[in-house]
Design a protein around this motif. Structure first.
Motif, mmCIF file in Angstrom:
data_model
loop_
_atom_site.group_PDB
_atom_site.id
_atom_site.type_symbol
_atom_site.label_atom_id
_atom_site.label_comp_id
_atom_site.label_asym_id
_atom_site.label_seq_id
_atom_site.Cartn_x
_atom_site.Cartn_y
_atom_site.Cartn_z
ATOM 1 N N SER A 95 1.057 -1.144 -0.037
ATOM 2 C CA SER A 95 0.107 -0.009 -0.016
ATOM 3 C C SER A 95 0.871 1.311 -0.181
ATOM 4 C CB SER A 95 -0.942 -0.098 1.057
ATOM 5 O OG SER A 95 -1.690 1.205 1.079
ATOM 6 N N ALA A 96 0.732 2.156 -1.105
ATOM 7 C CA ALA A 96 1.507 3.283 -1.067
ATOM 8 C C ALA A 96 1.004 4.195 0.031
ATOM 9 C CB ALA A 96 1.135 4.069 -2.443
ATOM 10 N N PRO A 97 -0.288 4.341 0.300
ATOM 11 C CA PRO A 97 -0.940 5.119 1.381
ATOM 12 C C PRO A 97 -0.187 4.857 2.714
ATOM 13 C CG PRO A 97 -2.666 4.674 -0.003
ATOM 14 C CD PRO A 97 -1.578 3.754 -0.624
ATOM 15 N N VAL A 98 -0.048 3.494 2.919
ATOM 16 C CA VAL A 98 0.514 3.010 4.214
ATOM 17 C C VAL A 98 2.145 3.483 4.342
ATOM 18 C CG1 VAL A 98 1.310 0.906 5.345
ATOM 19 C CG2 VAL A 98 -0.912 1.116 4.434
ATOM 20 N N ARG A 99 2.786 3.389 3.229
ATOM 21 C CA ARG A 99 3.989 4.006 2.987
ATOM 22 C C ARG A 99 4.311 5.288 3.456
ATOM 23 N NH1 ARG A 99 4.296 0.138 -1.117
ATOM 24 N NH2 ARG A 99 4.074 1.675 -2.716
ATOM 25 N N GLN A 100 3.331 6.260 2.734
ATOM 26 C CA GLN A 100 3.341 7.614 2.914
ATOM 27 C C GLN A 100 3.162 7.858 4.177
ATOM 28 O OE1 GLN A 100 -0.393 9.787 1.830
ATOM 29 N NE2 GLN A 100 0.747 11.439 1.241
ATOM 30 N N GLN A 101 2.089 7.291 5.206
ATOM 31 C CA GLN A 101 1.863 7.338 6.505
ATOM 32 C C GLN A 101 3.181 7.094 7.312
ATOM 33 O OE1 GLN A 101 -0.616 4.654 8.971
ATOM 34 N NE2 GLN A 101 -1.822 6.394 9.118
ATOM 35 N N TYR A 102 3.705 6.090 6.951
ATOM 36 C CA TYR A 102 5.153 5.538 7.909
ATOM 37 C C TYR A 102 6.034 6.781 7.475
ATOM 38 C CZ TYR A 102 9.223 3.189 9.075
ATOM 39 O OH TYR A 102 10.214 2.776 9.824
ATOM 40 N N TRP A 103 6.248 6.869 6.340
ATOM 41 C CA TRP A 103 7.515 7.960 6.152
ATOM 42 C C TRP A 103 7.199 9.094 6.629
ATOM 43 C CZ3 TRP A 103 11.828 6.209 6.009
ATOM 44 C CH2 TRP A 103 12.265 4.963 5.313
ATOM 45 N N ALA A 104 5.969 9.672 6.921
ATOM 46 C CA ALA A 104 5.412 11.138 7.420
ATOM 47 C C ALA A 104 6.044 10.946 9.000
ATOM 48 C CB ALA A 104 4.132 11.374 7.246
ATOM 49 N N ARG A 105 5.359 9.970 9.510
ATOM 50 C CA ARG A 105 5.694 9.622 10.951
ATOM 51 C C ARG A 105 7.074 9.599 11.407
ATOM 52 N NH1 ARG A 105 1.036 5.211 12.251
ATOM 53 N NH2 ARG A 105 2.685 4.392 13.352
ATOM 54 N N ASN A 106 7.853 8.613 10.398
ATOM 55 C CA ASN A 106 9.281 8.649 10.528
ATOM 56 C C ASN A 106 9.947 9.647 10.553
ATOM 57 O OD1 ASN A 106 11.997 7.408 9.517
ATOM 58 N ND2 ASN A 106 11.234 6.112 11.002
ATOM 59 N N PHE A 107 9.767 10.707 9.607
ATOM 60 C CA PHE A 107 10.276 11.861 9.430
ATOM 61 C C PHE A 107 10.363 12.797 10.448
ATOM 62 C CE2 PHE A 107 9.561 16.372 7.923
ATOM 63 C CZ PHE A 107 10.911 16.576 7.440
ATOM 64 N N VAL A 108 9.004 12.748 11.014
ATOM 65 C CA VAL A 108 8.904 13.682 12.465
ATOM 66 C C VAL A 108 9.805 13.033 13.535
ATOM 67 C CG1 VAL A 108 7.448 14.266 14.042
ATOM 68 C CG2 VAL A 108 6.800 14.375 11.636
ATOM 69 N N GLY A 109 9.827 11.589 13.794
ATOM 70 C CA GLY A 109 10.368 11.065 14.789
ATOM 71 C C GLY A 109 12.042 10.835 14.531
ATOM 72 N N TRP A 110 12.375 10.907 13.238
ATOM 73 C CA TRP A 110 13.693 10.407 13.144
ATOM 74 C C TRP A 110 14.843 11.463 13.812
ATOM 75 C CZ3 TRP A 110 16.939 6.650 12.082
ATOM 76 C CH2 TRP A 110 18.378 7.080 11.638
ATOM 77 N N PRO A 111 14.708 12.664 13.886
ATOM 78 C CA PRO A 111 15.770 13.343 14.637
ATOM 79 C C PRO A 111 15.978 13.113 16.151
ATOM 80 C CG PRO A 111 14.263 14.799 13.413
ATOM 81 C CD PRO A 111 13.683 13.580 13.233
ATOM 82 N N ARG A 112 14.854 12.910 16.624
ATOM 83 C CA ARG A 112 14.849 12.417 18.210
ATOM 84 C C ARG A 112 15.261 10.955 18.081
ATOM 85 N NH1 ARG A 112 14.908 12.090 23.484
ATOM 86 N NH2 ARG A 112 13.721 10.818 24.641
ATOM 87 N N PHE A 113 14.973 9.884 17.357
ATOM 88 C CA PHE A 113 15.315 8.580 17.401
ATOM 89 C C PHE A 113 16.811 8.721 17.363
ATOM 90 C CE2 PHE A 113 15.863 4.320 15.355
ATOM 91 C CZ PHE A 113 15.318 3.664 16.579
ATOM 92 N N SER A 114 17.090 9.117 16.296
ATOM 93 C CA SER A 114 18.742 9.154 15.866
ATOM 94 C C SER A 114 19.826 9.761 16.827
ATOM 95 C CB SER A 114 19.236 9.638 14.436
ATOM 96 O OG SER A 114 18.641 11.210 14.357
ATOM 97 N N SER A 115 19.024 10.708 17.852
ATOM 98 C CA SER A 115 20.002 11.306 18.800
ATOM 99 C C SER A 115 20.098 10.635 20.044
ATOM 100 C CB SER A 115 19.221 12.561 19.106
ATOM 101 O OG SER A 115 18.130 12.501 19.829
ATOM 102 N N HIS A 116 19.428 9.538 20.054
ATOM 103 C CA HIS A 116 19.675 8.539 21.319
ATOM 104 C C HIS A 116 21.265 8.200 21.486
ATOM 105 C CE1 HIS A 116 15.470 8.353 22.652
ATOM 106 N NE2 HIS A 116 15.301 8.158 21.640
ATOM 107 N N LEU A 117 21.630 7.968 22.594
ATOM 108 C CA LEU A 117 22.994 7.704 22.978
ATOM 109 C C LEU A 117 23.008 6.106 23.687
ATOM 110 C CD1 LEU A 117 24.533 10.934 23.780
ATOM 111 C CD2 LEU A 117 24.600 9.831 21.795
#
Length: 311
Positions: A95-117
């Protein structure tokens, strides 16, 4: 924009920036545990001292002390906090709409997630490797924290969020570069997040993601997927065989921060049992394999592991 779980998001120069509030402590997603029992510490020390080819398998419980939530922990895991469930492999692929939803959410969450130590548990296991005590490390986590801590004798059983793969041509892209492409494609897009989930996920409404532009493979134009095993998918047979050989070469197995509910990790406990290897488990709460362990400890990973001398 504010998150109730101690995260803030603000719009600036066409991109979403993540800010950390003082409310977001590293213990937010760690379940309650009893005080350390000195006798249990001594028992784990004996277990480690007697091990010559120790294999360690880690799960989400080793990273909760770094501020990354898990799924199953009592009262603090995703399943306890919400009725939301992780994305399914079949839905993402079809599903392309599912991928759109996933990447939108991941785009918002990535800066926080990638900053974990890495926390003290990751650092301790890396130290065990440097001292020649840890023969191999298998992690079910996709957060790259073991790599950040310096572990090298490592298999990421479920992949890693730091990499992105094209579903058509297989081309691999660093996740950070994809974030830059998302920013270019969505210069004015903004969203308010509603809650925090494991694996860099953020809760967004359907209305918020409809205008998000998803990047495709720069090489062939195919759809992109993080290099991780989604729920409903399976670990590649070659990787399973590789880890099974490491278990067969080991003389003991220590589970750290995993309930072992997922078969992809539990299968290696079965292999260890068949080889009559001593098994120790460090996890807050019961696991699927407590009855197979010669030692079970209910303590914080980052509190107990640094107390063990690997020499």
């Amino acid at each position: 924009m504010r998150l109730s779980l101690g995260l803030g998001f603000k719009q600036g120069k066409g991109r979403l920036a993540v800010t950390h509030s003082q409310q977001c402590s590293t213990g937010l997603f760690v379940p309650q545990s009893p005080p350390l029992d000195p006798e249990k510490v001594r028992e784990l020390q004996r277990f480690i001292s007697l091990s010559k080819r120790l294999l360690v398998m880690t799960g989400a419980g080793v990273s909760t002390e770094s501020g990354i939530p898990d799924y199953r922990s009592e009262k603090v895991g995703l399943y306890a906090r919400t009725d939301r469930r992780p994305i399914q492999h079949r839905d993402f692929i079809s599903s392309a709409p599912v991928r759109q939803q996933y990447w939108a959410r991941n785009f918002v969450g990535w800066p926080r997630f990638s900053s974990h130590l890495p926390n003290s548990a990751h650092q301790a296991l890396s130290s065990w490797e440097r001292h020649g005590k840890l023969y191999w490390l298998v992690t079910q986590n996709v957060d790259a924290l073991h790599t950040k801590a310096g572990s090298q004798r490592l298999t990421e059983l479920h992949g890693c969020m730091n990499r992105v793969l094209c579903l058509d041509c297989g081309d691999q892209t660093p996740r950070g570069l994809l974030q830059e492409r998302f920013e270019v494609l969505n210069p004015t897009w903004s969203a308010e997040a509603h809650g925090l989930a494991p694996d860099g996920d953020i809760f967004l409404s359907e209305d918020q993601v409809q205008s998000f532009q998803v990047a495709s493979c720069a090489r062939c134009g195919g759809p992109l997927k993080p290099d991780v095993v989604f729920f409903g998918d399976t670990v590649h047979r070659d990787k399973v065989d590789f880890v099974r050989r490491r278990v067969q070469e080991a003389d003991s197995l220590l589970v750290v921060g995993s309930s072992l509910q997922v078969y992809s990790g539990y299968r290696f406990i079965i292999t260890a049992q068949e080889r009559k290897l001593p098994i120790a488990i460090l996890n807050i709460g019961p696991t699927r394999s407590d009855h197979l362990a010669c030692l079970k400890l209910d303590s914080r990973c980052g509190e107990l592991l640094p107390l063990i001398d690997p020499r």
